[in-house]
Design a protein around this motif. Structure first.
Motif, PDB file in Angstrom:
ATOM      1  N   SER A 119      -8.639 -13.673  13.791  1.00 15.43           N
ATOM      2  CA  SER A 119      -8.365 -12.776  15.533  1.00 15.43           C
ATOM      3  C   SER A 119      -7.072 -12.507  15.538  1.00 15.43           C
ATOM      4  N   ALA A 120      -6.845 -11.073  15.626  1.00 20.10           N
ATOM      5  CA  ALA A 120      -5.637 -10.732  15.915  1.00 20.10           C
ATOM      6  C   ALA A 120      -5.659  -9.138  15.654  1.00 20.10           C
ATOM      7  N   THR A 121      -4.669  -8.645  16.263  1.00 14.67           N
ATOM      8  CA  THR A 121      -4.067  -7.171  16.564  1.00 14.67           C
ATOM      9  C   THR A 121      -4.145  -6.408  14.435  1.00 14.67           C
ATOM     10  N   TYR A 122      -5.437  -5.799  14.482  1.00 13.19           N
ATOM     11  CA  TYR A 122      -5.524  -4.571  13.157  1.00 13.19           C
ATOM     12  C   TYR A 122      -5.173  -3.555  13.337  1.00 13.19           C
ATOM     13  N   LEU A 123      -3.817  -2.684  12.817  1.00 13.35           N
ATOM     14  CA  LEU A 123      -3.140  -1.689  12.601  1.00 13.35           C
ATOM     15  C   LEU A 123      -3.749  -0.780  11.297  1.00 13.35           C
ATOM     16  N   CYS A 124      -4.344   0.771  10.915  1.00 13.46           N
ATOM     17  CA  CYS A 124      -4.816   0.928  10.857  1.00 13.46           C
ATOM     18  C   CYS A 124      -2.770   1.905   9.794  1.00 13.46           C
ATOM     19  N   ALA A 125      -2.085   2.109   9.067  1.00 14.59           N
ATOM     20  CA  ALA A 125      -0.816   2.837   9.303  1.00 14.59           C
ATOM     21  C   ALA A 125      -0.940   4.025   7.757  1.00 14.59           C
ATOM     22  N   MET A 126      -0.742   5.319   7.924  1.00 14.09           N
ATOM     23  CA  MET A 126      -0.530   6.528   7.228  1.00 14.09           C
ATOM     24  C   MET A 126       1.372   6.682   6.706  1.00 14.09           C
ATOM     25  N   SER A 127       1.423   6.862   5.231  1.00 14.99           N
ATOM     26  CA  SER A 127       2.873   7.801   5.604  1.00 14.99           C
ATOM     27  C   SER A 127       2.392   8.712   5.187  1.00 14.99           C
ATOM     28  N   GLN A 128       3.277   9.665   4.818  1.00 24.26           N
ATOM     29  CA  GLN A 128       3.781  11.430   4.387  1.00 24.26           C
ATOM     30  C   GLN A 128       5.083  11.234   3.954  1.00 24.26           C
ATOM     31  N   LEU A 129       6.059  11.610   2.866  1.00 28.02           N
ATOM     32  CA  LEU A 129       6.884  11.896   2.580  1.00 28.02           C
ATOM     33  C   LEU A 129       7.559  12.866   3.467  1.00 28.02           C
ATOM     34  N   VAL A 130       8.773  12.731   4.260  1.00 25.98           N
ATOM     35  CA  VAL A 130       9.561  13.379   5.797  1.00 25.98           C
ATOM     36  C   VAL A 130      11.317  12.395   4.712  1.00 25.98           C
ATOM     37  N   GLN A 131      11.666  13.823   4.230  1.00 21.25           N
ATOM     38  CA  GLN A 131      12.493  14.165   3.784  1.00 21.25           C
ATOM     39  C   GLN A 131      13.368  13.163   2.967  1.00 21.25           C
ATOM     40  N   GLY A 132      12.758  12.562   2.096  1.00 23.78           N
ATOM     41  CA  GLY A 132      12.691  11.618   0.968  1.00 23.78           C
ATOM     42  C   GLY A 132      12.426  10.930   1.306  1.00 23.78           C
TER      43      GLY A 132
END
Lengths: 116, 113
Positions: free
Chosen positions: B84-97
């Motif tokens: 029981s918790a909050t589940y967060l999806c997350a995504m990343s992209q390369l920005v300024q290195g």
């Protein structure tokens, strides 16, 4: 040591005060981040430090001033904050800023800031 | 339209059920896909991360990424009250290195004993 340590855990400050948040990691990570999280909202990126240099500033007001004295330490200096700045401030780190096979952020437990 | 969409729930299931959590995204530049778990008044904890389309399994957790549909999922088998918790999806992209991480809204999950 696989932790990101943030101090203090709680902070109450007046709108005219100057205070600092501290973040430390000893995992050899070369990227460090500051996030702000309001209640029931996801974390929002504030700053990214890559190899001890500021690489991303998400248009954060100048009353928030980050500092990276060395590869293990990250500070966030606070001055003349507003009540709406009250939030959980999270620090995170990752091995390489550009990503890689060991990618993934490690977050600290945060500093809960209340501005009165 | 937000870059990352996640149903905030809340989601309530009985102990032992299989839980399915999902996110969609619109930015084709995202490179890494992650799931975090956040307990109340704590920082997010990384559960899974993937770089390519496909499945990745770790114990009771399975992460799926479908880049062609811009859709990611997290499955939790044999769910426990401690999940029981909050589940967060997350995504990343390369920005300024540097990889810039963007979170979904988070789904609040409750597992009932």
């Amino acid at each position: 040591d696989t932790e990101v340590t943030q101090t203090p855990k709680h902070l109450v400050m007046g709108m005219t005060n100057k205070k600092s948040l501290k973040c430390e990691q000893h995992m050899g990570h070369r990227a460090m981040y500051w996030y702000k999280q309001k209640a029931k909202k996801p974390p929002e990126l504030m700053f990214v430090y890559s190899y001890e240099k500021l690489s991303i500033n998400e248009s954060v007001p100048s009353r928030f001033s980050p500092e990276c004295p060395n590869s293990s330490l990250l500070n966030l200096h606070l001055h003349a904050l507003q009540p709406e700045d009250s939030a959980l401030y999270l620090c995170a780190s990752s091995l390489y800023p550009e990503g890689g096979t060991n990618y993934g952020y490690t977050f600290g437990s945060g500093t809960r800031l209340t501005v009165v | 339209q937000k870059e990352v969409e996640q149903d905030p729930g809340p989601l309530s299931v009985p102990e032992g059920a299989i839980v399915s959590l999902n996110c969609t995204y619109s930015n084709s530049a995202f490179q890494y896909f992650m799931w975090y778990r956040q307990y109340s008044r704590k920082g997010p904890e990384l559960l899974m991360y993937t770089y390519s389309s496909g499945n990745k399994e770790d114990g009771r957790f399975t992460a799926q990424v479908d880049k062609s549909s811009k859709y990611i999922s997290l499955f939790i088998r044999d769910s426990q009250p401690s999940d029981s918790a909050t589940y967060l999806c997350a995504m990343s992209q390369l920005v300024q290195g540097a990889q810039k991480l963007v979170f979904g809204q988070g789904t609040r999950l409750t597992i009932n004993p």
